[in-house]
Design a protein around this motif. Structure first.
Motif, PDB file in Angstrom:
ATOM      1  N   VAL A  12      74.582  60.594  83.691  1.00 15.87           N
ATOM      2  CA  VAL A  12      75.328  59.187  84.528  1.00 15.87           C
ATOM      3  C   VAL A  12      75.473  58.375  83.388  1.00 15.87           C
ATOM      4  N   ASP A  13      74.486  58.010  82.575  1.00 16.80           N
ATOM      5  CA  ASP A  13      74.594  56.954  81.613  1.00 16.80           C
ATOM      6  C   ASP A  13      75.543  57.099  80.658  1.00 16.80           C
ATOM      7  N   GLN A  14      75.684  58.433  80.212  1.00 12.24           N
ATOM      8  CA  GLN A  14      76.776  58.816  79.152  1.00 12.24           C
ATOM      9  C   GLN A  14      78.157  58.941  79.940  1.00 12.24           C
ATOM     10  N   LEU A  15      78.233  59.203  80.894  1.00 14.25           N
ATOM     11  CA  LEU A  15      79.481  59.106  81.771  1.00 14.25           C
ATOM     12  C   LEU A  15      79.971  57.735  82.037  1.00 14.25           C
ATOM     13  N   ALA A  16      79.098  56.840  82.344  1.00 11.34           N
ATOM     14  CA  ALA A  16      79.342  55.268  82.469  1.00 11.34           C
ATOM     15  C   ALA A  16      80.013  54.588  81.380  1.00 11.34           C
ATOM     16  N   THR A  17      79.880  55.260  80.041  1.00 12.23           N
ATOM     17  CA  THR A  17      80.349  54.734  78.867  1.00 12.23           C
ATOM     18  C   THR A  17      81.767  55.078  78.702  1.00 12.23           C
ATOM     19  N   SER A  25      80.864  55.262  89.939  1.00 12.46           N
ATOM     20  CA  SER A  25      81.728  56.557  89.482  1.00 12.46           C
ATOM     21  C   SER A  25      81.235  57.505  88.686  1.00 12.46           C
ATOM     22  N   ALA A  26      80.297  56.837  87.808  1.00 12.31           N
ATOM     23  CA  ALA A  26      79.646  57.964  86.800  1.00 12.31           C
ATOM     24  C   ALA A  26      78.688  58.769  87.702  1.00 12.31           C
ATOM     25  N   ALA A  30      78.986  62.907  88.337  1.00  9.98           N
ATOM     26  CA  ALA A  30      77.750  63.648  87.936  1.00  9.98           C
ATOM     27  C   ALA A  30      77.251  64.427  89.096  1.00  9.98           C
ATOM     28  N   LEU A  31      77.310  64.026  90.442  1.00  8.51           N
ATOM     29  CA  LEU A  31      76.942  64.867  91.631  1.00  8.51           C
ATOM     30  C   LEU A  31      78.118  65.767  91.841  1.00  8.51           C
TER      31      LEU A  31
END
Length: 201
Positions: A12-17, A25-26, A30-31
């Motif tokens: 989630v942290d990586q997607l949020a970047t 949204s991240a 991920a879910l």
């Protein structure tokens, strides 16, 4: 997000970047990935790895390609005397989809923005000078959009060309493009008209 399992939190942290994705949204992305069959997520992972392994920047236009030089730069039907300058690769894709432009390209890799630390040496200015001197370009078309950064970049390049390459005419897309709009958000017909009726500057 501390209550998330560690593995999920890392993703989630990586997607949020990524552009356009915040933490919520991240988490949704991920879910969704967790609900996919394992093989589908493995395919996505392989596809992401192959982006880095199989794609490269074209040594001529700085566009993204799976070969170097790219298909556009090696196309004998293209007009080498015309060079279209775009800020990013996705703008080059939009120009190609319009179907009207048949010259060559150069992707600058961004726009001048001193407040963000983007100076001329951060962009493809060396490659621009090489192309203008080597390829006998008679027309440089600025397709940079109409934002403040676009105007600043366009002025800088116009001055550079007038000073160092006085035989090269500098034009820009016609002003059917609304002020403050990025090129990639323009509809095909407006873009086609802008190319066809470009203006000398």
């Amino acid at each position: 997000m501390r209550e998330l399992p560690q593995t999920l939190r890392v993703v989630v942290d990586q997607l949020a970047t990524l552009p356009g994705l915040g933490p919520k949204s991240a988490l949704r992305v991920a879910l969704t990935l967790l609900k996919w069959p394992k093989e589908r997520t493995m395919d996505l992972g392989r596809g992401i790895l192959e982006l880095r392994d199989k794609l490269c920047l074209c040594s001529s236009c700085a566009g993204i390609s799976d070969q170097d030089p790219c298909a556009i730069c090696t196309d004998p039907e293209r007009r080498p005397e015309q060079l279209c300058l775009v800020a990013e690769w996705d703008s080059m894709l939009i120009m190609e989809q319009s179907g009207i432009y048949k010259g060559m390209y150069l992707v600058l890799g961004g726009l001048l923005s001193p407040l963000d630390g983007i100076k001329p040496e951060s962009l493809e200015m060396v490659r621009l000078r090489e192309k203008l001197s080597r390829d006998q370009v008679t027309e440089l078309i600025l397709a940079l959009g109409t934002t403040m950064e676009s105007e600043t970049t366009g002025s800088y390049i116009k001055n550079l060309v007038e000073r160092e390459f006085p035989l090269t005419q500098v034009t820009r897309l016609a002003q059917g493009i609304p002020l403050g709009t990025d090129l990639k958000y323009i509809d095909k017909e407006t873009l086609r008209q802008s190319i066809a009726y470009r203006q000398k500057i």
